[in-house]
Design an enzyme around this catalytic site. Structure first.
Site, PDB file in Angstrom:
ATOM      1  N   GLY A   1      17.352 -61.447  12.911  1.00  0.00           N
ATOM      2  CA  GLY A   1      15.966 -61.770  12.602  1.00  0.00           C
ATOM      3  C   GLY A   1      15.042 -60.748  13.240  1.00  0.00           C
ATOM      4  O   GLY A   1      15.460 -60.011  14.142  1.00  0.00           O
TER       5      GLY A   1
ATOM      6  N   HIS B   1       8.107 -65.557  18.865  1.00  0.00           N
ATOM      7  CA  HIS B   1       7.576 -64.185  18.953  1.00  0.00           C
ATOM      8  C   HIS B   1       6.137 -64.128  18.439  1.00  0.00           C
ATOM      9  O   HIS B   1       5.276 -63.468  19.033  1.00  0.00           O
ATOM     10  CB  HIS B   1       8.416 -63.215  18.127  1.00  0.00           C
ATOM     11  CG  HIS B   1       9.646 -62.697  18.806  1.00  0.00           C
ATOM     12  ND1 HIS B   1       9.611 -62.013  20.003  1.00  0.00           N
ATOM     13  CD2 HIS B   1      10.954 -62.735  18.443  1.00  0.00           C
ATOM     14  CE1 HIS B   1      10.853 -61.659  20.345  1.00  0.00           C
ATOM     15  NE2 HIS B   1      11.682 -62.085  19.423  1.00  0.00           N
TER      16      HIS B   1
ATOM     17  N   GLN C   1       7.360 -57.863  17.091  1.00  0.00           N
ATOM     18  CA  GLN C   1       8.304 -56.938  17.740  1.00  0.00           C
ATOM     19  C   GLN C   1       8.110 -55.492  17.312  1.00  0.00           C
ATOM     20  O   GLN C   1       8.541 -54.575  18.002  1.00  0.00           O
ATOM     21  CB  GLN C   1       9.756 -57.360  17.446  1.00  0.00           C
ATOM     22  CG  GLN C   1      10.127 -58.686  18.082  1.00  0.00           C
ATOM     23  CD  GLN C   1      11.519 -59.120  17.679  1.00  0.00           C
ATOM     24  OE1 GLN C   1      11.715 -59.692  16.614  1.00  0.00           O
ATOM     25  NE2 GLN C   1      12.501 -58.850  18.515  1.00  0.00           N
TER      26      GLN C   1
ATOM     27  N   CYS D   1      18.003 -60.928  22.005  1.00  0.00           N
ATOM     28  CA  CYS D   1      16.763 -60.526  21.360  1.00  0.00           C
ATOM     29  C   CYS D   1      16.702 -59.006  21.331  1.00  0.00           C
ATOM     30  O   CYS D   1      17.019 -58.354  22.334  1.00  0.00           O
ATOM     31  CB  CYS D   1      15.571 -61.087  22.140  1.00  0.00           C
ATOM     32  SG  CYS D   1      13.985 -60.659  21.417  1.00  0.00           S
ATOM     33  N   LEU D   2      16.304 -58.469  20.186  1.00  0.00           N
ATOM     34  CA  LEU D   2      16.203 -57.013  20.068  1.00  0.00           C
ATOM     35  C   LEU D   2      15.139 -56.462  21.021  1.00  0.00           C
ATOM     36  O   LEU D   2      15.164 -55.284  21.356  1.00  0.00           O
ATOM     37  CB  LEU D   2      15.885 -56.614  18.618  1.00  0.00           C
ATOM     38  CG  LEU D   2      16.971 -56.980  17.594  1.00  0.00           C
ATOM     39  CD1 LEU D   2      16.487 -56.710  16.179  1.00  0.00           C
ATOM     40  CD2 LEU D   2      18.261 -56.220  17.872  1.00  0.00           C
TER      41      LEU D   2
ATOM     42  N   HIS E   1      13.162 -69.039  17.320  1.00  0.00           N
ATOM     43  CA  HIS E   1      13.084 -67.829  18.160  1.00  0.00           C
ATOM     44  C   HIS E   1      12.034 -66.869  17.595  1.00  0.00           C
ATOM     45  O   HIS E   1      11.219 -66.304  18.345  1.00  0.00           O
ATOM     46  CB  HIS E   1      14.482 -67.191  18.202  1.00  0.00           C
ATOM     47  CG  HIS E   1      14.576 -65.859  18.872  1.00  0.00           C
ATOM     48  ND1 HIS E   1      15.326 -65.660  20.015  1.00  0.00           N
ATOM     49  CD2 HIS E   1      14.062 -64.642  18.561  1.00  0.00           C
ATOM     50  CE1 HIS E   1      15.231 -64.385  20.378  1.00  0.00           C
ATOM     51  NE2 HIS E   1      14.483 -63.740  19.509  1.00  0.00           N
ATOM     52  N   GLU E   2      12.030 -66.698  16.262  1.00  0.00           N
ATOM     53  CA  GLU E   2      11.089 -65.758  15.633  1.00  0.00           C
ATOM     54  C   GLU E   2       9.652 -66.291  15.679  1.00  0.00           C
ATOM     55  O   GLU E   2       8.717 -65.531  15.918  1.00  0.00           O
ATOM     56  CB  GLU E   2      11.489 -65.460  14.180  1.00  0.00           C
ATOM     57  CG  GLU E   2      12.898 -64.940  13.961  1.00  0.00           C
ATOM     58  CD  GLU E   2      13.268 -63.752  14.816  1.00  0.00           C
ATOM     59  OE1 GLU E   2      12.369 -63.075  15.358  1.00  0.00           O
ATOM     60  OE2 GLU E   2      14.481 -63.506  14.974  1.00  0.00           O
TER      61      GLU E   2
HETATM   62  O1  GNR Z   1      19.703 -60.574  16.584  1.00  0.00           O
HETATM   63  C1  GNR Z   1      19.363 -61.613  17.143  1.00  0.00           C
HETATM   64  N1  GNR Z   1      20.304 -62.531  17.471  1.00  0.00           N
HETATM   65  C2  GNR Z   1      20.005 -63.807  17.922  1.00  0.00           C
HETATM   66  C3  GNR Z   1      21.031 -64.561  18.470  1.00  0.00           C
HETATM   67  C4  GNR Z   1      20.806 -65.844  18.906  1.00  0.00           C
HETATM   68  C5  GNR Z   1      19.542 -66.378  18.816  1.00  0.00           C
HETATM   69  C6  GNR Z   1      18.497 -65.643  18.299  1.00  0.00           C
HETATM   70  C7  GNR Z   1      18.722 -64.373  17.848  1.00  0.00           C
HETATM   71  S1  GNR Z   1      17.429 -63.447  17.176  1.00  0.00           S
HETATM   72  C8  GNR Z   1      17.947 -61.811  17.494  1.00  0.00           C
HETATM   73  C9  GNR Z   1      17.033 -60.820  16.820  1.00  0.00           C
HETATM   74  C10 GNR Z   1      15.657 -60.918  17.432  1.00  0.00           C
HETATM   75  O2  GNR Z   1      15.367 -60.498  18.513  1.00  0.00           O
HETATM   76  N2  GNR Z   1      14.752 -61.552  16.751  1.00  0.00           N
HETATM   77  O3  GNR Z   1      13.522 -61.742  17.272  1.00  0.00           O
HETATM   78 NI    NI Z   2      13.769 -61.762  19.388  1.00  0.00          NI
END
Ligand code: GNR
Ligand code: NI
Length: 178
Positions: free
Chosen positions: A46, A138, A51, A92-93, A134-135
Site C-alpha cells: 500500500g 498516514h 508518503q 512501512c515504506l 494503516h494507510e
Molecule cells: O508494504 C507494506 N506492508 C505492510 C505490512 C503490514 C501492515 C501494513 C503494511 S503497509 C506497507 C506499505 C506502507 O508503508 N504503506 O503505507
Molecule cells: Ni506505511
C-alpha cells in the site's frame, strides 16, 4: 510514469493531515499511476499520498499475491464491522527495515470514491483491513510506530536518523568527486 521519493520517519512532513481530493482530472490520474509504480517498485502492499509528500486524501493498495489487483481509495472513510482485534506484524515504506506487532479491528467497511469520483463501499478483513487502516492513518499524519512503546519508537528514530546522516554524507562526497 515516474517513481516518486518516499518520505521516511521522523520526517515532520509525514505528520501533515491530508485534505480531501476535490478535482478529478488528468493530474490526479498521473499521480495515481506514479503512486502504483512507486509502490510496486518498493514491493509495498500500500502507499498513501502523504508518503510521497502529496497531502491529499488518496491511497493505493495491492494485497494480491500476484500483484495484479490494484485498488484506489480516494477520500476514504471506514466503519468498524467487527471490534475484535487482529494482530499483524506491520512494516512501512516510511519506516524501512522495522516491523512491530499492531492490533487493529479485523473487519471494516470502507467507503471511498474511485479515480472517476464514483463512490463505493467494500467490506475488508484480514490484511486488507489492516492495510486500509494503516494507510488512512498516514493521511491523518499517523504512523504504526505511534502504537508501540516510546522506547522502541525512539530506538527506531535514532537508527533511521543515523542512516539518513550516512546517506547524506555519501551524497556529499559523491558531489565532491564530480
Ligand atoms: O508494504 C507494506 N506492508 C505492510 C505490512 C503490514 C501492515 C501494513 C503494511 S503497509 C506497507 C506499505 C506502507 O508503508 N504503506 O503505507
Ligand atoms: Ni506505511
Amino acid at each position: 510514469m515516474a517513481k516518486l521519493d518516499i518520505l521516511e520517519f521522523p520526517d515532520p512532513r509525514l505528520r501533515t493531515k491530508a485534505t480531501p481530493v476535490t478535482v478529478f482530472d488528468s493530474k490526479l490520474e498521473a499521480l495515481i499511476d506514479d503512486m502504483f509504480e512507486t509502490m510496486y517498485e518498493a514491493q509495498g502492499i500500500g502507499l498513501a499520498a502523504t508518503q510521497v509528500n502529496v497531502h491529499k486524501r488518496l491511497l493505493v493498495i495491492d494485497v494480491s499475491e500476484n500483484r495484479d489487483t490494484p485498488l484506489v481509495f480516494i477520500n476514504p472513510e471506514f466503519e468498524i464491522i467487527e471490534h475484535e482485534l487482529c494482530e499483524y506484524d506491520e512494516g512501512c515504506l516510511s519506516v524501512p527495515g522495522f516491523y512491530e506487532t499492531v492490533s487493529r479491528p479485523q473487519k471494516i467497511a470502507v467507503t471511498a470514491t474511485d479515480r472517476t469520483g464514483e463512490q463505493f463501499t467494500v467490506a475488508a478483513e484480514g490484511i486488507l483491513a489492516t492495510c486500509v487502516q494503516h494507510e488512512i492513518d498516514h493521511l491523518d499524519g499517523k504512523l504504526f510506530v505511534d502504537y508501540i512503546s516510546t522506547l522502541k519508537r525512539q530506538r527506531i528514530r535514532s537508527k533511521l536518523e543515523k542512516e539518513h546522516k550516512k546517506s547524506e554524507i555519501g551524497r556529499a562526497s559523491c558531489r565532491e568527486r564530480v
